[in-house]
Design an enzyme around this catalytic site. Structure first.
Site, PDB file in Angstrom:
ATOM      1  N   TYR A  18      24.407  59.461  48.894  1.00  0.00           N
ATOM      2  CA  TYR A  18      24.703  58.137  49.442  1.00  0.00           C
ATOM      3  C   TYR A  18      24.542  57.104  48.325  1.00  0.00           C
ATOM      4  O   TYR A  18      23.511  57.021  47.678  1.00  0.00           O
ATOM      5  CB  TYR A  18      23.737  57.864  50.593  1.00  0.00           C
ATOM      6  N   CYS A  19      25.581  56.308  48.091  1.00  0.00           N
ATOM      7  CA  CYS A  19      25.547  55.193  47.148  1.00  0.00           C
ATOM      8  C   CYS A  19      25.147  55.684  45.758  1.00  0.00           C
ATOM      9  O   CYS A  19      25.773  56.591  45.206  1.00  0.00           O
ATOM     10  CB  CYS A  19      24.616  54.101  47.677  1.00  0.00           C
TER      11      CYS A  19
END
Length: 621
Positions: free
Chosen positions: A354-355
């Site tokens: 994530y990210c």
């Protein structure tokens, strides 16, 4: 930029000074000693003077107590959001100075002109006027029913449009500097909005009259609490407790290092997919964005879908992590993958990044591929993750050389206080995440809402300074990750074109942190079978969208399209959450189901674990 009235170089401090002088003006009006005998209290009925005097005394006492140091945080001033951050961002503030000086004086004079109208008695027409400019900040009828306030906010909106348009038309400057100028202009005009000021906001004035000043007393408590805490508060700080009403999916911490804890969640189905899932959340936030309340939790949903789920909970940086760099996070991802494989006796794992942890997962995959170990990861899913930073969006306004130097000076003891990063993200949406709360919290004296996502948003983490500086320099500035072998980690060159692992890429249509067009570019740099999905909403809500909520939509289409625009032009829209689509993609990769027993149940017979989920690292401040 310097406020000519106060001489203060900090725009938000100047704002606080102005608000303070406004409070003093009101105090002078309702303090009996300030009026001669027989004086009328003005155009408004001030009510019981004893109540007003009491409110004034409370305001004065609270502020004097704070200014005397009784409420100051230990260790000196905290990075209040956004005051100290405005100082940190001096680079782009100075970039805007020349282009905005004349316009700023014009705006200040205009606002003062309309403030002067407040002293006059304006007749009410009884009919709500039709105004040329609409803005939800001025949606209350009080902004329209009184001609003075209608003219005030309409003039402001007109000038705001002019300022931004003028910045966009500036010629003869570097494109990046021009982008900074436009960003700074928007930030400044949002700060200058008349709804942010006590004497130019009719809703606040009416609330002050109705409550005899108690809204200001309550707002002052909020302000002092935030100044002491060093961070703007968005939600009720006492509404949520980790492991009690958020992050409550059952599980155990099964592995721990100085950098992370590895949580394994207890199965809720009799059978589970043999290949386990390991999730790498970003270390710039707490992992439980994926495990909020059960009705929003991606982790619980994935467990209920028959997946054996592991999640990495990163440690918030402290002085012991002063030498942590990107290599350490890549090694940590490889270690977590190997621990899960060994623990369950599987050949490979499905991985999610994530990210920033997704950016790192891409580097991890490239390193494993270069080493001939790509088969340790059966598939990789990327939530709003960038590898190509050429179109990285508004965050690029914070990474020129001067700002990197400033950020480095703020990193005491080898780590950057997470409140600065929180201020950065808040400033990207200043109208919604700063000034909206200034009005509600400090001026109207509203109670804080109980909102789990906002609670998470304010639960900041510190960042290792060496990692942070190198990440901004090498990726955001240099865009080196997409240049084969321009970077290396753990002694191995990184080449994304070596990645042949099946990949699922999710982007948010309205994402302002990792813009969809930037996320899309990953499809151009990897060689494996790639599925791209565009989700409705942004960086958080576009990811955290439980199917039961029935919200938003997502688009599927041709991942080999030349551009995101071409993908969208030929895409098919689907209502609701993209999670089931992802689960079907995982299933399509094959793999058998096995009984949910033995070490698939963390903490079972003979299984030594460390502690219950959500673990202790997520609670460390």
């Amino acid at each position: 930029m310097t406020d000519e009235t106060t001489g203060n170089s900090d725009p938000f401090a100047a704002f606080l000074d102005y608000q303070g002088r406004s409070l003093q003006e009101i105090w002078d009006q309702f303090t009996p000693a300030a009026r001669k005998d027989g004086d009328a209290p003005g155009a408004v009925a001030w009510g019981d003077m004893a109540d007003w005097a009491d409110a004034g005394r409370k305001l004065q006492a609270m502020w004097l107590e704070f200014m005397s140091g009784a409420g100051a945080p230990a260790g000196g001033p905290a990075p209040f959001d956004p005051a100290q951050f405005m100082l940190m961002s001096q680079g782009w503030m100075e970039a805007a100075q020349d282009g905005l000086a004349a316009q700023a004086r014009l705006a200040e004079d205009g606002v003062k002109l309309w403030q002067g109208l407040l002293g006059a008695s304006v007749a009410q027409t009884g009919a709500e006027p039709e105004l040329p400019r609409k803005d939800r900040r001025f949606s209350d009828p009080a902004w329209r029913n009184n001609p003075a306030f209608a003219l005030l906010h309409q003039t402001y909106l007109m000038l705001a449009e002019y300022f931004v348009s003028a910045a966009q038309r500036v010629e003869g400057v570097d494109p990046e500097k021009k982008e900074q100028l436009v960003f700074a202009t928007r930030a400044l005009v949002e700060a200058m909005s008349p709804d942010n000021f006590l004497l130019t906001n009719p809703v606040v004035l009416q609330r002050t009259i109705d409550t005899k000043g108690e809204n200001l007393v309550k707002g002052m408590r909020h302000l002092i609490a935030d100044l002491t805490r060093g961070q703007l508060t968005h939600t009720d700080p006492d509404a949520f407790r980790l492991g009690e009403n958020i992050a409550i999916t059952p599980g155990k911490v099964v592995h721990q290092t100085p950098l992370f804890q590895l949580i394994q969640y207890s199965p809720s189905t009799k059978e589970v997919l043999e290949t386990p899932l390991v999730i790498f959340p970003p270390w710039i936030n707490r992992f439980y964005i994926l495990d909020l309340t059960p009705k929003k939790s991606f982790i619980k949903w994935a467990v209920d879908q028959g997946l054996t789920v592991f999640v990495v909970s990163w440690k918030s940086a402290d002085a012991s992590m002063r030498d942590v760099v990107w290599d350490d996070y890549i090694r940590a991802q490889i270690e977590a993958i190997d621990v899960v494989r060994e623990r369950l006796g599987t050949k490979s794992v499905h991985a999610i990044g994530y990210c920033v942890a997704g950016t790192t997962l891409a580097a991890t995959l490239a390193i494993l591929a270069r080493r001939g170990e790509a088969d340790r990861v059966a598939s990789a899913t990327f939530f709003t993750a960038q590898v190509d930073f050429e179109q990285a969006g508004e965050l690029r306004n914070f990474i020129d050389d001067g700002q990197l130097e400033m950020i480095g000076s703020l990193a005491q003891d080898g780590y950057l206080d997470g409140r600065y990063m929180a201020a950065t993200f808040n400033l990207l949406r200043g109208r919604d995440l700063i000034w909206n709360y200034v009005v509600n919290n400090y001026l109207l004296g509203e109670d804080y809402p109980a909102f789990d996502l906002l609670h998470w948003n304010g639960d900041v983490t510190n960042l290792p300074a060496k990692w942070h500086a190198a990440y901004l320099r090498d990726l955001y500035q240099g865009n080196k990750l997409v240049v084969p072998d321009a970077l290396e980690a753990d002694g191995t060159p990184i080449d994304l074109t070596k990645i042949e692992t099946p990949i699922y890429i999710q982007a948010g249509r309205e994402d302002h942190i990792a813009p969809a067009a930037s996320v899309w570019r990953m499809t151009r740099h990897v060689r494996g079978d790639t599925t791209f999905v565009l989700a409705g909403s942004g960086h958080i809500a576009g990811v955290v969208n439980h199917p039961d909520a029935g919200k938003y939509q997502y688009w599927t289409g041709d991942t080999t399209a030349v551009s995101l625009d071409d993908f969208v032009a030929g895409a098919t829209e689907h209502k609701g959450s993209w999670w089931p689509h992802w689960r079907a993609w995982i299933e399509g990769l094959g793999g058998k189901m096995v009984a949910a027993k033995g070490r698939r149940v963390p903490g079972g017979n003979g299984d030594k674990v460390i502690e219950d989920a959500p673990g202790s690292y997520v609670k460390a401040r």
